[in-house]
Scaffold this motif. Structure first.
Motif, PDB file in Angstrom:
ATOM      1  N   GLU A  58      71.512  21.713  27.095  1.00 46.79           N
ATOM      2  CA  GLU A  58      70.605  23.033  27.349  1.00 46.79           C
ATOM      3  C   GLU A  58      69.375  23.480  26.505  1.00 46.79           C
ATOM      4  O   GLU A  58      68.280  23.274  26.829  1.00 46.79           O
ATOM      5  CB  GLU A  58      71.520  24.291  27.321  1.00 46.79           C
ATOM      6  N   TYR A  59      69.781  23.063  25.143  1.00 52.56           N
ATOM      7  CA  TYR A  59      68.560  23.307  24.195  1.00 52.56           C
ATOM      8  C   TYR A  59      67.386  22.019  24.482  1.00 52.56           C
ATOM      9  O   TYR A  59      66.156  22.356  24.450  1.00 52.56           O
ATOM     10  CB  TYR A  59      68.992  23.032  22.618  1.00 52.56           C
ATOM     11  N   TYR A  60      68.117  20.961  24.592  1.00 59.23           N
ATOM     12  CA  TYR A  60      67.002  19.955  24.826  1.00 59.23           C
ATOM     13  C   TYR A  60      66.131  20.004  26.081  1.00 59.23           C
ATOM     14  O   TYR A  60      64.725  20.037  25.915  1.00 59.23           O
ATOM     15  CB  TYR A  60      67.638  18.343  25.157  1.00 59.23           C
ATOM     16  N   LEU A  61      66.657  20.417  27.258  1.00 62.03           N
ATOM     17  CA  LEU A  61      66.071  20.602  28.435  1.00 62.03           C
ATOM     18  C   LEU A  61      64.962  21.717  28.127  1.00 62.03           C
ATOM     19  O   LEU A  61      63.646  21.658  28.538  1.00 62.03           O
ATOM     20  CB  LEU A  61      66.857  20.998  29.695  1.00 62.03           C
ATOM     21  N   SER A  62      65.469  22.845  27.645  1.00 61.67           N
ATOM     22  CA  SER A  62      64.806  24.125  27.342  1.00 61.67           C
ATOM     23  C   SER A  62      63.607  23.697  26.448  1.00 61.67           C
ATOM     24  O   SER A  62      62.498  24.215  26.466  1.00 61.67           O
ATOM     25  CB  SER A  62      65.617  25.140  26.732  1.00 61.67           C
ATOM     26  N   SER A  63      63.796  23.046  25.437  1.00 59.74           N
ATOM     27  CA  SER A  63      62.689  22.643  24.374  1.00 59.74           C
ATOM     28  C   SER A  63      61.624  21.793  24.905  1.00 59.74           C
ATOM     29  O   SER A  63      60.494  21.767  24.611  1.00 59.74           O
ATOM     30  CB  SER A  63      63.239  22.148  23.121  1.00 59.74           C
ATOM     31  N   ARG A  64      62.021  20.901  26.009  1.00 61.16           N
ATOM     32  CA  ARG A  64      60.898  20.098  26.775  1.00 61.16           C
ATOM     33  C   ARG A  64      60.261  20.688  28.000  1.00 61.16           C
ATOM     34  O   ARG A  64      59.577  20.136  28.833  1.00 61.16           O
ATOM     35  CB  ARG A  64      61.640  18.787  27.116  1.00 61.16           C
ATOM     36  N   GLY A  65      60.689  21.884  28.360  1.00 68.09           N
ATOM     37  CA  GLY A  65      60.105  22.662  29.407  1.00 68.09           C
ATOM     38  C   GLY A  65      60.972  22.254  30.847  1.00 68.09           C
ATOM     39  O   GLY A  65      60.070  22.311  31.886  1.00 68.09           O
ATOM     40  N   TYR A  66      62.136  21.747  30.718  1.00 70.73           N
ATOM     41  CA  TYR A  66      62.809  21.275  32.002  1.00 70.73           C
ATOM     42  C   TYR A  66      63.534  22.598  32.441  1.00 70.73           C
ATOM     43  O   TYR A  66      63.897  23.199  31.655  1.00 70.73           O
ATOM     44  CB  TYR A  66      63.578  20.227  31.910  1.00 70.73           C
ATOM     45  N   HIS A  67      63.858  22.640  33.944  1.00 68.88           N
ATOM     46  CA  HIS A  67      64.332  23.887  34.249  1.00 68.88           C
ATOM     47  C   HIS A  67      65.677  23.332  35.093  1.00 68.88           C
ATOM     48  O   HIS A  67      66.602  24.001  34.790  1.00 68.88           O
ATOM     49  CB  HIS A  67      63.605  24.534  35.477  1.00 68.88           C
ATOM     50  N   SER A  68      66.044  22.081  35.059  1.00 68.33           N
ATOM     51  CA  SER A  68      67.165  21.684  35.558  1.00 68.33           C
ATOM     52  C   SER A  68      67.423  20.250  35.080  1.00 68.33           C
ATOM     53  O   SER A  68      66.479  19.404  34.855  1.00 68.33           O
ATOM     54  CB  SER A  68      67.100  21.419  37.138  1.00 68.33           C
ATOM     55  N   VAL A  69      68.941  19.698  34.918  1.00 67.91           N
ATOM     56  CA  VAL A  69      69.273  18.574  34.409  1.00 67.91           C
ATOM     57  C   VAL A  69      68.675  17.523  35.471  1.00 67.91           C
ATOM     58  O   VAL A  69      68.518  16.211  35.213  1.00 67.91           O
ATOM     59  CB  VAL A  69      70.637  18.491  34.012  1.00 67.91           C
ATOM     60  N   ARG A  70      68.466  18.005  36.755  1.00 71.79           N
ATOM     61  CA  ARG A  70      67.972  16.923  37.536  1.00 71.79           C
ATOM     62  C   ARG A  70      66.858  16.393  37.554  1.00 71.79           C
ATOM     63  O   ARG A  70      66.505  15.300  37.970  1.00 71.79           O
ATOM     64  CB  ARG A  70      68.153  17.682  39.133  1.00 71.79           C
ATOM     65  N   GLU A  71      66.105  17.116  36.731  1.00 73.17           N
ATOM     66  CA  GLU A  71      64.544  16.604  36.661  1.00 73.17           C
ATOM     67  C   GLU A  71      64.655  15.228  35.471  1.00 73.17           C
ATOM     68  O   GLU A  71      63.594  14.503  35.494  1.00 73.17           O
ATOM     69  CB  GLU A  71      63.813  17.657  35.743  1.00 73.17           C
ATOM     70  N   ILE A  72      65.647  15.042  34.726  1.00 72.99           N
ATOM     71  CA  ILE A  72      65.768  13.788  34.153  1.00 72.99           C
ATOM     72  C   ILE A  72      66.304  12.643  34.371  1.00 72.99           C
ATOM     73  O   ILE A  72      66.061  11.568  33.809  1.00 72.99           O
ATOM     74  CB  ILE A  72      66.234  14.036  32.626  1.00 72.99           C
TER      75      ILE A  72
END
Length: 505
Positions: free
Chosen positions: A399-413
């Motif tokens: 959650e911290y990683y996605l938030s810090s990189r501007g992602y909204h969903s884990v599906r984006e990576i």
């Protein structure tokens, strides 16, 4: 000053020394109510933001006169306690991170999952009580320990570990077989878990010896309430012929047994692949062409480890003998990622869902699998070392990683790393990236010099006065072995220069 200069190195060493106690006495002893054990565990499991954000704005540790956490620390009974106040002072120098709302839910084979993290088929998910505890702690699903129509006779002991220097658990070996519960008991576990945890995902791992057995097992686990079926074509040490990795190495058997399973179910079917093969794409393609909806990879690697100096027997030792077993743990992660990449790069497998496993201990390990195309993650060896609680930092760290990189969903990576791994002959070969040396951080230990001279290109010398490295650019090839061996992280990537500009050419 030095504490801050080397804080990352120090913190890694100090957190690595923590015993990671259950019901930790250091936390109980803290008069200020700090979650000392959880803070250390967060950092240990690469969830640095989680550790920093658990510290209060005004750190009370240095003003705490008696420092009862130190006297309570069980590591102090071995040598010296974990330096908790000093650790927290260094951690408090980091800026607190903001965690925005991110979505960890993801569909796998058409099944909605609250997060990507599952227990893999093994002893960590082998009865109701264990799986219920894991579900309560946040795991989204379980691939239950492999179910068959027979109950194997197990050996004792059946686990061993590979050590390196101060690291007690680099790799792990097991000679465990499939579930030691009867088929009726396992079917009852499925029914009870789906009744009590209807939103959690139950993957029934099955293994038969004939096409009829595969079809029958598929039917009964479907009727019991499983959500997905995983075909174990890959256990490396099953005692009978025609089981485990013997199947996974044979595309014809993979195809025949996949078809047999599809006859017995309407559920999504995964084919679990063996790494004891050169090209995993071949049996994976056979499974998909036979109707498999997805792939699970990798299972453990055939292994022998730890031959005793006196008895000449390797571990685990069963009355003076052993056998080839399955190797797992952090050390197998690069091998697993290579197989994942190979399948996701295959034109006929690129769109096939993959449940990835093999050496996943932290959220960052999970990220690597997802970045290479996995939509689902399975974990065993980390749980065997540290318990189900690793899920807390997997979820929060992601959650911290996605938030810090501007992602909204884990599906984006998912799959974002695939395009960055290319054939070796396509890599840039006309330039050199020189190492950069941080003279303030360098302590003059000479590790870089030794490795460069004895294992590289003799491009480094130690200065007579400071003992710090001096580089000969004419000899340096930019291999960066020096950076990898530096114990204080004082060497990093520096300037990249075209080869035709070096030495006046």
């Amino acid at each position: 000053m030095n504490n801050l200069l080397y804080k990352e190195t120090s913190l890694l060493e100090e957190a690595g020394g923590c015993l990671l106690c259950n019901d930790a006495p250091c936390a109980k002893a803290c008069p200020n109510g700090l979650e000392t054990d959880k803070i250390i565990r967060c950092f240990r499991f690469e969830n640095k933001s989680g550790a920093v954000n658990r510290l209060p704005k005004e750190l009370p540790c240095q003003s705490c006169e008696d420092k009862p956490c130190l006297s309570a620390c069980l590591k102090g009974r071995i040598n010296t306690p974990v330096p908790i106040p000093d650790m927290f002072e260094k951690l408090s120098s980091y800026i607190k991170a903001e965690k925005k709302n991110v979505d960890l839910s993801i569909d796998f084979c058409g099944i909605p999952c609250e997060n990507p993290f599952f227990l893999s088929s093994s002893v960590v998910g082998s009865n109701y009580e264990m799986v219920a505890k894991a579900f309560d702690m946040g795991w989204a699903g379980v691939a239950f320990k492999t179910i068959g129509v027979f109950v194997p006779e197990e050996v004792s002991p059946r686990f061993d570990a590979l050590k390196k220097e101060a690291l007690p658990f680099v790799g792990f070996k097991n000679i465990e077989q499939i579930s030691d519960h009867t088929l009726e008991e396992n079917l009852a576990f499925i029914r009870d878990l789906k009744r009590d945890y209807p939103t959690k995902i139950f993957v029934a791992s099955i293994m038969g010896q004939t096409e009829e057995e595969w079809t029958y097992l598929a039917q009964v686990v479907t009727e019991a309430g499983a959500d997905i079926i995983e075909c174990n074509f890959s256990c490396p040490h099953m005692a009978a012929d025609g089981l485990g990795s013997d199947v996974g190495q044979n595309p014809e058997l993979v195809s025949a047994y996949t078809k047999a399973v599809k006859k017995g179910t309407h559920l999504p079917v995964l084919a679990k692949m063996t790494p004891n093969i050169g090209n995993m794409e071949i049996p994976a393609l056979a499974a998909v062409q036979a109707g498999a909806d997805g792939i699970a990879a990798i299972n453990t690697i055939k292994s022998i480890m730890n031959v005793d100096l006196d008895t000449f027997v390797s571990g685990p030792v069963v009355k003076g003998k052993t056998s080839v077993g399955g190797y797992s743990g952090k050390a197998v992660k690069p091998i697993a990622l290579r197989f994942i990449h190979a399948m996701k790069s295959h034109p006929e497998l690129a769109g096939v869902p993959i449940s990835g496993m093999g050496g996943i201990e932290t959220w960052r390990d999970a990220f690597e699998f997802m970045a290479l195309g996995c939509e689902n993650i399975q974990v065993t060896t980390s749980v065997m070392q540290y318990g189900y609680r690793v899920i807390e930092d997997m979820i929060e760290g992601m959650e911290y990683y996605l938030s810090s990189r501007g992602y909204h969903s884990v599906r984006e990576i998912v799959g974002k790393a695939l395009d960055h791994t290319i054939p070796a002959d396509e890599l840039e070969r006309d330039s050199i990236c020189y190492p950069k040396f941080d003279r303030k951080k360098c302590v003059g230990c000479g590790r870089c010099y030794l490795s460069c001279y004895d294992g590289g290109h003799q491009a480094l010398k130690q200065a007579e006065d400071t003992k710090k490295p001096v580089m000969d650019a004419k000899k340096c090839v930019g291999c960066h072995l020096c950076a990898l061996v530096c114990p204080v992280d004082a060497i990093s990537a520096g300037t990249r220069v075209k080869k035709n500009l070096i030495g006046g050419k």
